[in-house]
Design a protein around this motif. Structure first.
Motif, PDB file in Angstrom:
ATOM      1  N   CYS A 137       0.842  -1.187   0.000  1.00  0.00           N
ATOM      2  CA  CYS A 137       0.000   0.000   0.000  1.00  0.00           C
ATOM      3  C   CYS A 137       0.874   1.233   0.000  1.00  0.00           C
ATOM      4  N   ASN A 159      -3.188  -5.332   1.935  1.00  0.00           N
ATOM      5  CA  ASN A 159      -3.787  -5.263   0.600  1.00  0.00           C
ATOM      6  C   ASN A 159      -4.852  -4.180   0.607  1.00  0.00           C
ATOM      7  N   SER A 160      -5.516  -4.005  -0.509  1.00  0.00           N
ATOM      8  CA  SER A 160      -6.468  -2.908  -0.640  1.00  0.00           C
ATOM      9  C   SER A 160      -7.615  -3.002   0.355  1.00  0.00           C
ATOM     10  N   GLU A 161      -7.895  -4.193   0.853  1.00  0.00           N
ATOM     11  CA  GLU A 161      -9.004  -4.364   1.783  1.00  0.00           C
ATOM     12  C   GLU A 161      -8.589  -4.206   3.244  1.00  0.00           C
ATOM     13  N   THR A 162      -7.289  -4.155   3.503  1.00  0.00           N
ATOM     14  CA  THR A 162      -6.828  -4.093   4.897  1.00  0.00           C
ATOM     15  C   THR A 162      -5.997  -2.854   5.198  1.00  0.00           C
ATOM     16  N   TYR A 189      -7.168   0.006   6.105  1.00  0.00           N
ATOM     17  CA  TYR A 189      -7.770   0.559   7.314  1.00  0.00           C
ATOM     18  C   TYR A 189      -8.431  -0.567   8.104  1.00  0.00           C
ATOM     19  N   ILE A 190      -7.927  -0.807   9.305  1.00  0.00           N
ATOM     20  CA  ILE A 190      -8.511  -1.826  10.165  1.00  0.00           C
ATOM     21  C   ILE A 190      -8.621  -1.278  11.582  1.00  0.00           C
TER      22      ILE A 190
END
Length: 598
Positions: free
Chosen positions: A21, A177-180, A182-183
């Motif tokens: 990222c 990755n693009s889905e993680t 922001y966590i």
């Protein structure tokens, strides 16, 4: 030796190229670097993978990371140590140490501070772990197994530092990755269980000190360190700590119970002890001379060190006995930002060899024609004698860095953890041999019958042994910034800090345990013209030893300095952790927030 700033450029390119990222694409070079090397080639080749593993540590050397912020600031203040920035009202540096840090702290509220650098190191470790598992066929005894074990250990190390500094943090155990991107934060218990398991796996993969060419230096991960770190993490996981909604308590997770975690810690410590691959140095002074001389050979007391290059790192720059100018020992007039509390010297037994190494009452004054002398400072200002430019083999010329490593773990901690866990699980007699080994090193053989044998024989209960361990930890580790974590997990942080203030008041007033501490020191110079001969530091040394000695008042310890140990009106147990800095909250897409009333 390959150190933090001497990492192969290939390793940096490897890590940078696979970062997933925007936050990590630019984490070493100014722009993303394209690499023609495929992951399958890199992580199936031990030489290439080694470069990638070395890159995991590089963030520690960044200016606002461990090098210039986390090591100098985290760990203060305790019942044995304080940072002298604490006594300046409104000082943003001091606020970090007096349990009054704020999310917008001027020293730490930066996008390249240690929070970011630790996660940078974790991302690099994640890339290596996934790559080696997928392409490398790592096994115990082969090179890629060693490297996987190192990556797992360094990730666990980073997480252990996150947990002790911030409590609940972001759980990142896969490359971003693009889905993680922001966590949310996770309950720390989940992370503790993961890194305890990871360290268990790593211990099966890496070699003992000096067992292979990969473990001949304390700048590389070895099995003794992995097991010691696993023991430390297990004790922290089961220990007392502040939780967001219900204050200071132990974990409620049955998998992190005292019985289970102490069993892991005791087993790991005994494995290290029985391996014979590490041991105490013959004297306390030898240990610290070896650090300052930059002796990084494995197999002694040091188990692993943060490996700074000659032009990087601020261990002596921050903590050494103060040098007021360029002189015969250093081209860097620094050191002395912190020191032991003035009571600590007087808490030691006078015959304990650790006392005069740990607590130094002088600085090196302004040089005349390049030559400096030791000068007494004052009762309110002591320095850590474990760190000394005058013990280095190298003459430091950098204005900002000294290159001395930071000992992250040493064998003495293995012995104390073994004593603590054996006392809890098996009783006081099982703990005594481990404490005995430390005290035998601390005292001259002629004193062993009283200071070792009689001392241990007088300990008859679990409670008395625990108190002895807490005290021994003070005598052994003051100045190593390990005390704060220990006090928190023992549920002694607030209690001992308040007691430390009272003890300093007693010393100021020459009352209680400090009633017989002399109020005047007498000094002269030895034949070399630089070394102080001091009389009056020991109790009962109240009369001038002769006209050749000069006198100095030894009473300057005022209320402002005493109260700077922690902010008045704040309970340190409600501020066991730093806040997450505002810059990271603002850039978290609403996922991050602070607990603990920040």
């Amino acid at each position: 030796m390959k150190k933090i700033k001497a990492i192969l450029i290939l390793g940096v390119i490897i890590i940078t190229s696979f970062s997933s990222c925007r936050e990590f694409e630019n984490d070493f070079l100014e722009a993303p670097v394209k690499s023609s090397l495929e992951e399958s080639l890199i992580f199936s080749n031990a030489g290439l993978a080694r470069s990638a593993i070395d890159g995991i540590l590089e963030p520690m050397g960044q200016t606002n990371s461990y090098r210039g912020r986390h090591i100098p600031f985290y760990g203060f203040n305790t019942d044995t140590e304080w940072n002298y920035n604490s006594s300046s009202p409104g000082n943003s540096t001091g606020e970090l140490m007096i349990y009054d840090a704020k999310p917008n702290n001027a020293q730490m509220n930066r996008d390249n501070s240690s929070w970011a650098m630790i996660y940078r190191g974790i991302e690099r470790a994640n890339i290596c772990i996934v790559g080696i598992r997928e392409y490398g066929s790592p096994e115990p005894g082969n090179e890629l197994g060693q490297l996987l074990g190192e990556a797992l250990t360094l990730r666990a190390l980073y997480y252990s530092d996150l947990l002790k500094t911030w409590g609940d943090v972001l759980p990142r155990f896969e490359p971003i990755n693009s889905e993680t991107v922001y966590i949310e934060k996770a309950n720390r218990d989940i992370i503790y269980k993961q890194i305890i398991a990871d360290l268990g796996e790593a211990a099966e993969l890496v070699a003992w000190p000096n067992e292979t060419s990969a473990t001949t230096t304390v700048e590389k991960v070895n099995k003794a360190f992995v097991k010691g770190l696993r023991a430390r993490v297990a004790l922290a996981a089961s220990g007392f700590q502040q939780y967001p909604n219900d204050g200071v308590r132990r974990s409620n997770d049955p998998e992190l119970s005292v019985d289970k975690m102490y069993k892991i810690a005791l087993d790991e410590c005994r494995d290290v002890i029985n391996s014979g691959t590490a041991s105490l140095e013959p004297s306390f002074e030898t240990l610290w001379r070896k650090l300052n001389e930059e002796n990084v050979s494995a197999g002694g007391e040091s188990l692993w060190e943060i490996p700074f290059a000659d032009g990087r790192g601020r261990v002596n720059f921050s903590f050494a006995v103060r040098h007021r100018s360029v002189d015969q020992y250093t081209g860097q007039p620094r050191g002395g930002i912190a020191g032991p509390l003035p009571t600590v010297f007087y808490d030691y037994d006078e015959s304990d060899s650790r006392r005069d190494i740990t607590c130094v009452p002088y600085q090196w004054g302004t040089a005349v024609d390049g030559f400096s002398q030791q000068e007494l400072v004052g009762l309110n200002t002591w320095y850590f004698g474990k760190y000394r430019y005058e013990w280095m083999n190298r003459y430091v010329t950098s204005s900002n860095d000294d290159g001395v490593n930071k000992i992250y773990m040493r064998y003495a901690e293995i012995l104390l953890m073994a004593a603590e866990t054996a006392n809890e699980l098996e009783g006081v007699e099982a703990a005594k041999p481990y404490l005995k080994e430390l005290r035998m090193r601390a005292f001259d053989p002629a004193d062993h019958p009283t200071k070792v044998d009689d001392y241990l024989n007088n300990i008859s209960s679990k409670e008395e042994m625990f108190t002895a361990i807490v005290n021994e930890h003070k005598y052994e580790f003051t100045g190593e910034m390990e005390r704060k974590l220990a006090l928190i997990r023992w549920n002694l942080l607030g209690e001992n800090l308040r007691e430390a203030k009272q003890k300093m008041m007693d010393l100021r007033d020459r009352a209680g345990d400090y009633a017989d501490v002399p109020t005047t020191l007498y000094y002269k110079y030895e034949a070399d013209g630089e070394t102080l001969d001091i009389y009056g530091l020991n109790r009962g040394e109240d009369v001038s030893p002769g006209p050749e000695y000069s006198a100095q008042d030894w009473t300057n310890l005022d209320d402002n300095r005493i109260n700077s140990l922690f902010q008045e009106g704040i309970d340190p147990d409600t501020r066991q952790f730093w806040p997450i800095w505002q810059v990271f909250i603002d850039n978290s897409n609403g996922k991050l927030y602070n607990d603990y009333g920040y």
